[in-house]
Motif scaffolding. Sequence first.
Motif, PDB file in Angstrom:
ATOM      1  N   PHE A   1       0.826  -1.204   0.000  1.00  0.00           N
ATOM      2  CA  PHE A   1       0.000   0.000   0.000  1.00  0.00           C
ATOM      3  C   PHE A   1       0.868   1.265   0.000  1.00  0.00           C
ATOM      4  N   GLN A   2       1.995   1.219   0.696  1.00  0.00           N
ATOM      5  CA  GLN A   2       2.900   2.370   0.685  1.00  0.00           C
ATOM      6  C   GLN A   2       3.444   2.595  -0.723  1.00  0.00           C
ATOM      7  N   LEU A   3       3.826   1.510  -1.401  1.00  0.00           N
ATOM      8  CA  LEU A   3       4.318   1.647  -2.769  1.00  0.00           C
ATOM      9  C   LEU A   3       3.223   2.179  -3.699  1.00  0.00           C
ATOM     10  N   LEU A   4       2.011   1.663  -3.529  1.00  0.00           N
ATOM     11  CA  LEU A   4       0.908   2.106  -4.379  1.00  0.00           C
ATOM     12  C   LEU A   4       0.574   3.572  -4.129  1.00  0.00           C
ATOM     13  N   ARG A   5       0.702   4.006  -2.885  1.00  0.00           N
ATOM     14  CA  ARG A   5       0.412   5.396  -2.575  1.00  0.00           C
ATOM     15  C   ARG A   5       1.440   6.317  -3.241  1.00  0.00           C
ATOM     16  N   ASN A   6       2.689   5.848  -3.313  1.00  0.00           N
ATOM     17  CA  ASN A   6       3.743   6.679  -3.886  1.00  0.00           C
ATOM     18  C   ASN A   6       3.776   6.631  -5.412  1.00  0.00           C
ATOM     19  N   MET A   7       3.114   5.653  -6.018  1.00  0.00           N
ATOM     20  CA  MET A   7       3.107   5.565  -7.481  1.00  0.00           C
ATOM     21  C   MET A   7       2.171   6.629  -8.053  1.00  0.00           C
TER      22      MET A   7
ATOM     23  N   TYR B   1       6.621  10.559 -16.836  1.00  0.00           N
ATOM     24  CA  TYR B   1       7.119   9.954 -15.605  1.00  0.00           C
ATOM     25  C   TYR B   1       8.443   9.299 -15.940  1.00  0.00           C
ATOM     26  N   HIS B   2       9.368   9.315 -15.055  1.00  0.00           N
ATOM     27  CA  HIS B   2      10.673   8.707 -15.303  1.00  0.00           C
ATOM     28  C   HIS B   2      10.506   7.198 -15.407  1.00  0.00           C
ATOM     29  N   ALA B   3      10.892   6.657 -16.509  1.00  0.00           N
ATOM     30  CA  ALA B   3      10.718   5.221 -16.772  1.00  0.00           C
ATOM     31  C   ALA B   3      11.524   4.382 -15.795  1.00  0.00           C
ATOM     32  N   GLY B   4      12.702   4.836 -15.429  1.00  0.00           N
ATOM     33  CA  GLY B   4      13.546   4.073 -14.493  1.00  0.00           C
ATOM     34  C   GLY B   4      12.904   3.963 -13.117  1.00  0.00           C
ATOM     35  N   THR B   5      12.384   5.081 -12.618  1.00  0.00           N
ATOM     36  CA  THR B   5      11.720   5.083 -11.315  1.00  0.00           C
ATOM     37  C   THR B   5      10.472   4.222 -11.360  1.00  0.00           C
ATOM     38  N   TYR B   6       9.732   4.332 -12.454  1.00  0.00           N
ATOM     39  CA  TYR B   6       8.510   3.537 -12.596  1.00  0.00           C
ATOM     40  C   TYR B   6       8.845   2.048 -12.611  1.00  0.00           C
TER      41      TYR B   6
ATOM     42  N   ARG C   1       9.888   0.849  -9.070  1.00  0.00           N
ATOM     43  CA  ARG C   1       8.734   0.681  -8.169  1.00  0.00           C
ATOM     44  C   ARG C   1       7.866  -0.490  -8.599  1.00  0.00           C
ATOM     45  N   LEU C   2       7.709  -0.659  -9.904  1.00  0.00           N
ATOM     46  CA  LEU C   2       6.929  -1.788 -10.399  1.00  0.00           C
ATOM     47  C   LEU C   2       7.603  -3.101 -10.031  1.00  0.00           C
TER      48      LEU C   2
END
Length: 179
Positions: free
Chosen positions: A51-57, A65-70, A73-74
Amino acid sequence: MSTPPLAGAGIPPGAFSGTQAQAAREVNTASLCRIGQETVQDIVFRTMEIFQLLRNMQLPNGVTYHAGTYQDRLGKLQEHLRQLSILFRKLRLVYDKCNENCAGLDPVPVEQLIPYVEEDGSKHDDRGAASQLRFASEERREILEVNKKLKQKNQQLKQIMDQLRNLIWDINAMLAMRN
């Protein structure tokens, strides 16, 4: 909050071999429950991380959006989901093993599972209840006897007071006649 590995966590229950099967059979129900509790705690922890990851996405609303960060996180999200799936399988194995171990046991009434402490610190059981009932019955009988004696004494006192009142009345009457 890591849990000790359960023998065969990702393997079906019948796939144990040799010493692993021996070790799995020697695990008692209490340690299985402890492992299950730790697994549930890990599941809750992993779910909170998801949920923390989903909140930050960022939502897919067309903003660049930066592809590397995405991708990072994915990847984390997919790893957490995979770990969560493994933890649920482990929990199912622990649950099945506990049910198997407890299959022959007689069910215990829920009332006996709740710890109960009386004022004197003793545990509540049927013998204690019977002795308390007997004690209360004796105490009630004693109170009734004392009440009966008290009523008798009150009647005696009333008679004495009536006699004294009559005596005083007679004395006052005699004194009044003398004058």
